[in-house]
Design a protein around this motif. Structure first.
Motif, PDB file in Angstrom:
ATOM      1  N   ARG A   1       9.750  22.500 106.331  1.00  0.00           N
ATOM      2  CA  ARG A   1       9.350  24.045 106.221  1.00  0.00           C
ATOM      3  C   ARG A   1       9.413  24.426 104.872  1.00  0.00           C
ATOM      4  O   ARG A   1      10.433  24.399 104.219  1.00  0.00           O
ATOM      5  CB  ARG A   1      10.512  24.821 107.087  1.00  0.00           C
ATOM      6  N   LYS A   2       8.362  24.858 104.206  1.00  0.00           N
ATOM      7  CA  LYS A   2       8.202  25.140 102.963  1.00  0.00           C
ATOM      8  C   LYS A   2       8.390  26.805 102.695  1.00  0.00           C
ATOM      9  O   LYS A   2       7.393  27.466 102.316  1.00  0.00           O
ATOM     10  CB  LYS A   2       6.731  24.870 102.587  1.00  0.00           C
TER      11      LYS A   2
ATOM     12  N   PHE B   1      12.006  28.091 114.012  1.00  0.00           N
ATOM     13  CA  PHE B   1      13.426  27.755 114.120  1.00  0.00           C
ATOM     14  C   PHE B   1      13.900  26.275 113.345  1.00  0.00           C
ATOM     15  O   PHE B   1      15.102  26.014 113.468  1.00  0.00           O
ATOM     16  CB  PHE B   1      13.683  27.503 115.354  1.00  0.00           C
ATOM     17  N   ILE B   2      13.058  26.073 112.529  1.00  0.00           N
ATOM     18  CA  ILE B   2      13.687  24.977 111.506  1.00  0.00           C
ATOM     19  C   ILE B   2      14.347  25.574 110.447  1.00  0.00           C
ATOM     20  O   ILE B   2      13.659  26.615 109.870  1.00  0.00           O
ATOM     21  CB  ILE B   2      12.343  24.291 111.076  1.00  0.00           C
ATOM     22  N   PRO B   3      15.570  25.246 110.147  1.00  0.00           N
ATOM     23  CA  PRO B   3      16.275  25.875 109.112  1.00  0.00           C
ATOM     24  C   PRO B   3      15.499  25.688 107.677  1.00  0.00           C
ATOM     25  O   PRO B   3      14.707  24.737 107.478  1.00  0.00           O
ATOM     26  CB  PRO B   3      17.519  25.045 109.096  1.00  0.00           C
ATOM     27  N   HIS B   4      15.764  26.956 106.662  1.00  0.00           N
ATOM     28  CA  HIS B   4      15.355  26.521 105.496  1.00  0.00           C
ATOM     29  C   HIS B   4      16.095  25.397 104.701  1.00  0.00           C
ATOM     30  O   HIS B   4      17.088  24.770 105.254  1.00  0.00           O
ATOM     31  CB  HIS B   4      15.649  27.824 104.494  1.00  0.00           C
ATOM     32  N   ALA B   5      15.274  24.765 103.946  1.00  0.00           N
ATOM     33  CA  ALA B   5      15.655  23.658 103.122  1.00  0.00           C
ATOM     34  C   ALA B   5      17.337  23.732 102.648  1.00  0.00           C
ATOM     35  O   ALA B   5      17.865  22.946 102.707  1.00  0.00           O
ATOM     36  CB  ALA B   5      14.573  23.025 102.046  1.00  0.00           C
ATOM     37  N   ALA B   6      17.294  25.069 102.091  1.00  0.00           N
ATOM     38  CA  ALA B   6      18.720  25.160 101.214  1.00  0.00           C
ATOM     39  C   ALA B   6      19.812  25.124 102.501  1.00  0.00           C
ATOM     40  O   ALA B   6      20.847  24.813 102.135  1.00  0.00           O
ATOM     41  CB  ALA B   6      18.506  26.683 100.553  1.00  0.00           C
TER      42      ALA B   6
ATOM     43  N   ALA C   1      15.495  14.675  89.771  1.00  0.00           N
ATOM     44  CA  ALA C   1      14.291  13.867  89.809  1.00  0.00           C
ATOM     45  C   ALA C   1      13.947  13.630  91.394  1.00  0.00           C
ATOM     46  O   ALA C   1      12.777  13.383  91.685  1.00  0.00           O
ATOM     47  CB  ALA C   1      14.279  12.641  89.236  1.00  0.00           C
ATOM     48  N   GLY C   2      15.154  13.430  92.138  1.00  0.00           N
ATOM     49  CA  GLY C   2      14.683  13.303  93.600  1.00  0.00           C
ATOM     50  C   GLY C   2      14.726  14.690  94.474  1.00  0.00           C
ATOM     51  O   GLY C   2      14.188  14.621  95.772  1.00  0.00           O
ATOM     52  N   PHE C   3      14.558  15.996  93.764  1.00  0.00           N
ATOM     53  CA  PHE C   3      14.285  16.875  94.672  1.00  0.00           C
ATOM     54  C   PHE C   3      12.865  17.244  94.986  1.00  0.00           C
ATOM     55  O   PHE C   3      12.583  17.375  96.311  1.00  0.00           O
ATOM     56  CB  PHE C   3      14.616  18.333  93.831  1.00  0.00           C
ATOM     57  N   PRO C   4      12.002  16.887  94.084  1.00  0.00           N
ATOM     58  CA  PRO C   4      10.449  16.884  94.788  1.00  0.00           C
ATOM     59  C   PRO C   4      10.160  16.008  95.934  1.00  0.00           C
ATOM     60  O   PRO C   4       9.530  16.545  96.806  1.00  0.00           O
ATOM     61  CB  PRO C   4       9.673  16.340  93.534  1.00  0.00           C
ATOM     62  N   ALA C   5      10.794  15.039  96.057  1.00  0.00           N
ATOM     63  CA  ALA C   5      10.759  13.882  97.099  1.00  0.00           C
ATOM     64  C   ALA C   5      11.346  14.408  98.428  1.00  0.00           C
ATOM     65  O   ALA C   5      10.558  14.479  99.194  1.00  0.00           O
ATOM     66  CB  ALA C   5      11.181  12.603  96.906  1.00  0.00           C
ATOM     67  N   PHE C   6      12.264  15.108  98.101  1.00  0.00           N
ATOM     68  CA  PHE C   6      13.085  15.894  99.163  1.00  0.00           C
ATOM     69  C   PHE C   6      12.263  16.896  99.710  1.00  0.00           C
ATOM     70  O   PHE C   6      11.966  17.210 100.861  1.00  0.00           O
ATOM     71  CB  PHE C   6      14.352  16.202  99.006  1.00  0.00           C
ATOM     72  N   TYR C   7      11.857  17.838  98.795  1.00  0.00           N
ATOM     73  CA  TYR C   7      11.047  19.107  99.370  1.00  0.00           C
ATOM     74  C   TYR C   7       9.664  18.864  99.827  1.00  0.00           C
ATOM     75  O   TYR C   7       9.112  19.346 100.784  1.00  0.00           O
ATOM     76  CB  TYR C   7      11.014  19.990  98.122  1.00  0.00           C
ATOM     77  N   ALA C   8       9.188  17.727  99.320  1.00  0.00           N
ATOM     78  CA  ALA C   8       7.817  17.237 100.028  1.00  0.00           C
ATOM     79  C   ALA C   8       8.021  16.860 101.445  1.00  0.00           C
ATOM     80  O   ALA C   8       7.162  17.086 102.043  1.00  0.00           O
ATOM     81  CB  ALA C   8       7.212  16.411  98.976  1.00  0.00           C
ATOM     82  N   ALA C   9       9.120  16.191 101.420  1.00  0.00           N
ATOM     83  CA  ALA C   9       9.311  15.568 102.917  1.00  0.00           C
ATOM     84  C   ALA C   9       9.897  16.678 103.956  1.00  0.00           C
ATOM     85  O   ALA C   9       9.658  16.403 105.145  1.00  0.00           O
ATOM     86  CB  ALA C   9      10.235  14.508 102.968  1.00  0.00           C
ATOM     87  N   TYR C  10      10.340  17.697 103.480  1.00  0.00           N
ATOM     88  CA  TYR C  10      11.102  18.928 104.438  1.00  0.00           C
ATOM     89  C   TYR C  10       9.844  19.531 105.043  1.00  0.00           C
ATOM     90  O   TYR C  10       8.896  20.137 104.406  1.00  0.00           O
ATOM     91  CB  TYR C  10      11.805  19.728 103.545  1.00  0.00           C
TER      92      TYR C  10
END
Length: 136
Positions: free
Chosen positions: A24-25, A67-72, A13-22
């Motif tokens: 680089r999509k 140059f922003i790393p991918h979220a993974a 459930a925490g992943f959507p919040a993380f990905y929304a804040a990151y």
């Protein structure tokens, strides 16, 4: 120690919040896999989101985020533990100790060499892993 389905669900459930804040999509599925592999509890999710909020202004914004790393990559490398340029690292607990000091290490590099990080430092004491606290 195995995680219950409720804990796994709370972690996901925490992943959507993380990905929304990151910032680089790209590579959302790879980021989700890294998140599942990390399986952060609520406390670690808070640490990750807080670090991301603090680091975001310092991430390279030149050339459209090239140059922003991918979220993974950011998750797999544990980059939420990185120091903020010009910032002072904050203690993780009320005793004023850094996570690696609380685990009994003299330097953050020693902790990292022992595979100790902010997410599992409570499983260490005097610089050694406590087997009864270790998770599978």
């Amino acid at each position: 120690m195995r995680r219950t389905p409720g804990e796994i669900s709370a972690s996901l459930a925490g992943f959507p919040a993380f990905y929304a804040a990151y910032p680089r999509k790209v590579g959302k599925q790879a980021a989700l896999q890294a998140w599942v592999k990390l399986a952060p509890d609520k406390a670690l999710q808070t640490v990750i989101l807080g670090a991301l909020a603090a680091q975001r202004p310092h991430l390279d914004r030149s050339e459209n985020g090239r140059f922003i790393p991918h979220a993974a990559t950011w998750l797999n490398k544990g980059q939420w533990e990185d120091e903020i340029p010009g910032g002072k690292p904050k203690p993780v607990d009320s005793s004023g100790l850094q996570w690696w000091q609380a685990a009994g290490f003299g330097h953050v590099a020693e902790a990292q060499n022992a595979r100790c990080h902010v997410g599992n430092f409570r499983q260490f004491q005097d610089g050694k892993r406590i087997e009864s606290e270790a998770t599978v």
